[in-house]
Design an enzyme around this catalytic site. Structure first.
Site, short mmCIF file in Angstrom:
data_model
loop_
_atom_site.label_atom_id
_atom_site.label_comp_id
_atom_site.label_asym_id
_atom_site.label_seq_id
_atom_site.Cartn_x
_atom_site.Cartn_y
_atom_site.Cartn_z
N ASP A 60 68.43 23.68 9.12
CA ASP A 60 68.23 25.03 9.64
C ASP A 60 67.51 25.83 8.55
O ASP A 60 68.12 26.21 7.54
CB ASP A 60 69.58 25.67 9.98
CG ASP A 60 69.43 27.10 10.49
OD1 ASP A 60 68.29 27.62 10.54
OD2 ASP A 60 70.46 27.71 10.83
N LEU A 61 66.23 26.06 8.73
CA LEU A 61 65.43 26.70 7.68
C LEU A 61 65.67 28.21 7.59
O LEU A 61 64.95 28.89 6.86
CB LEU A 61 63.95 26.39 7.89
CG LEU A 61 63.59 24.91 7.73
CD1 LEU A 61 62.10 24.69 7.92
CD2 LEU A 61 64.05 24.38 6.37
N HIS A 126 45.02 27.58 22.14
CA HIS A 126 45.20 26.15 22.35
C HIS A 126 43.87 25.44 22.19
O HIS A 126 42.82 26.07 22.02
CB HIS A 126 45.81 25.88 23.73
CG HIS A 126 47.28 26.20 23.82
ND1 HIS A 126 48.22 25.58 23.03
CD2 HIS A 126 47.95 27.09 24.60
CE1 HIS A 126 49.41 26.05 23.32
NE2 HIS A 126 49.28 26.97 24.26
N ASP A 156 42.70 19.47 18.94
CA ASP A 156 43.96 19.20 18.24
C ASP A 156 43.88 17.96 17.35
O ASP A 156 44.34 17.98 16.20
CB ASP A 156 45.09 18.99 19.25
CG ASP A 156 45.57 20.30 19.86
OD1 ASP A 156 45.11 21.37 19.41
OD2 ASP A 156 46.40 20.26 20.79
#
Length: 363
Positions: A60-61, A126, A156
């Protein structure tokens, strides 16, 4: 090739995990930091192909203790890959400055669409958005059609993941000789534009301009796909006259005066229509047999499943392991052993082992 190199990957989507997979394919010890209790991203499987060969730790950052574990991991690693929006890692206290204070040789790889500092760096986007603004989408269709590219491949993966991986490798090489780390700012916008330089070299010679359908590769009858009688497709791209001559011979068109005028742009639409009618008269298998193992530069359009069973796949490019279809690592090296598809880890599968390596076991 990268044995002995460790990469931390902060869980993300698309290009970052792909770049990390590529480094894992080449032997790097890639540790993916999955979000603790984060669950699977909608549309993604429990064990993604992109995680093959990696190890997984859940952190958990936003938890101070887990941040300390993350920084301890940074101290043991050669490179880091993250794909958050600009400023997120800094706000978590694990940006480049904090990480380099612990590990000056660290190569800190950042994957975004618009770059760390640009007019749109804080804006969502995107694949198609990035490559449309970069110019990479401009020639991606037949004349008169809306541009359409293979999903994620140009942006991407091509302009993003592969440029990030190349930047990481360059940074790792420099760090080994200089002892200095760096920050790799990989933007899909930049990479997809950079890939256009081959076409820009053709543009220098007059082969490409800004009018779609009038260029060397996006307008001619000899550079496109055609539908066959059974709904399958054949691709034709016989640019060089000697290959074009073989194409005409196989099609029975060698004596046709119009087809002899390969580079007459005025004839391209007409000849495209004629070829469309010819290809539509027979099924794909017919044309594939006619052009098989020739220099006519014609090939059938295969699905990934069909490619798995095609004779070309004697190279083992496509593999099916545990029911999962995937492509083998590329490129290949002369001293590599036969590749077997490694399993992808469960989320957090290696958490206990990695904590033990760091001396941070809590029991």
């Amino acid at each position: 090739m990268l044995e002995g190199t460790r990469i931390i990957e902060v869980e993300g989507l698309g290009p970052g995990p792909f770049a990390a997979m590529w480094l894992a394919d080449m032997g790097a010890d890639v540790i993916c930091v999955h979000r603790k209790g984060g669950g699977v991203t909608p549309g993604m499987p429990e064990r993604s192909v992109l995680d093959r060969g990696k190890r997984s730790i859940e952190l958990d950052l936003k938890d101070p203790d887990d941040i300390q574990t993350f920084l301890a991991l940074v101290d043991t690693t050669d490179g880091l890959i993250e794909g958050f929006r600009p400023g997120v890692m800094e706000r978590l206290g694990i940006g480049p400055e904090a990480c380099h204070a612990i590990n000056p040789q660290l190569v800190f790889g950042r994957m975004t669409g618009w770059g760390q500092d640009s007019a749109l760096s804080e804006t969502a986007g995107h694949d198609l958005n990035y490559i449309s603004l970069s110019g990479a989408l401009w020639y991606a269709s037949n004349p008169g059609d809306a541009p359409l590219t293979p999903a994620t491949l140009v942006g991407d993966i091509g302009g993003g993941a592969m440029y990030l991986a190349a930047g990481m490798l360059a940074g790792l090489l420099r760090a080994k000789t200089s002892g200095e780390g760096t920050v790799v700012d990989a933007a899909i916008y930049d990479g997809s534009a950079h890939m256009m330089n081959l076409l820009m070299s053709i543009r220098q010679a007059g082969g490409f301009g800004d009018t779609r359908g009038q260029n060397l590769l996006d307008g001619p009858h000899w550079s496109r796909s055609y539908v066959c009688a059974d709904g399958g497709y054949m691709t034709v791209q016989c640019l060089e006259p000697k290959f074009y001559a073989q194409f005409l011979s196989r099609m029975g068109l060698s004596q046709d005066d119009d087809f002899k005028r390969q580079f007459d742009k005025r004839l391209w639409p007409v000849l495209t229509g004629r070829l469309a009618g010819i290809f539509a008269s027979q099924p794909r298998a017919h044309w594939a047999e006619i052009f098989n193992a020739t220099d006519a530069c014609v090939a059938p359009v295969l699905s990934p499943t069909e490619a798995l069973h095609h004779p070309m796949n004697a190279r083992g490019t496509w593999v099916e392991a545990d029911g999962i279809l995937q492509a083998a690592p590329a490129p290949r090296f002369s001293d590599q052993t036969d590749w077997q598809a490694p399993q992808s880890p469960e989320r957090g599968q290696h958490t206990t082992d990695i904590l033990a390596e760091l001396g941070r076991n809590k029991d």
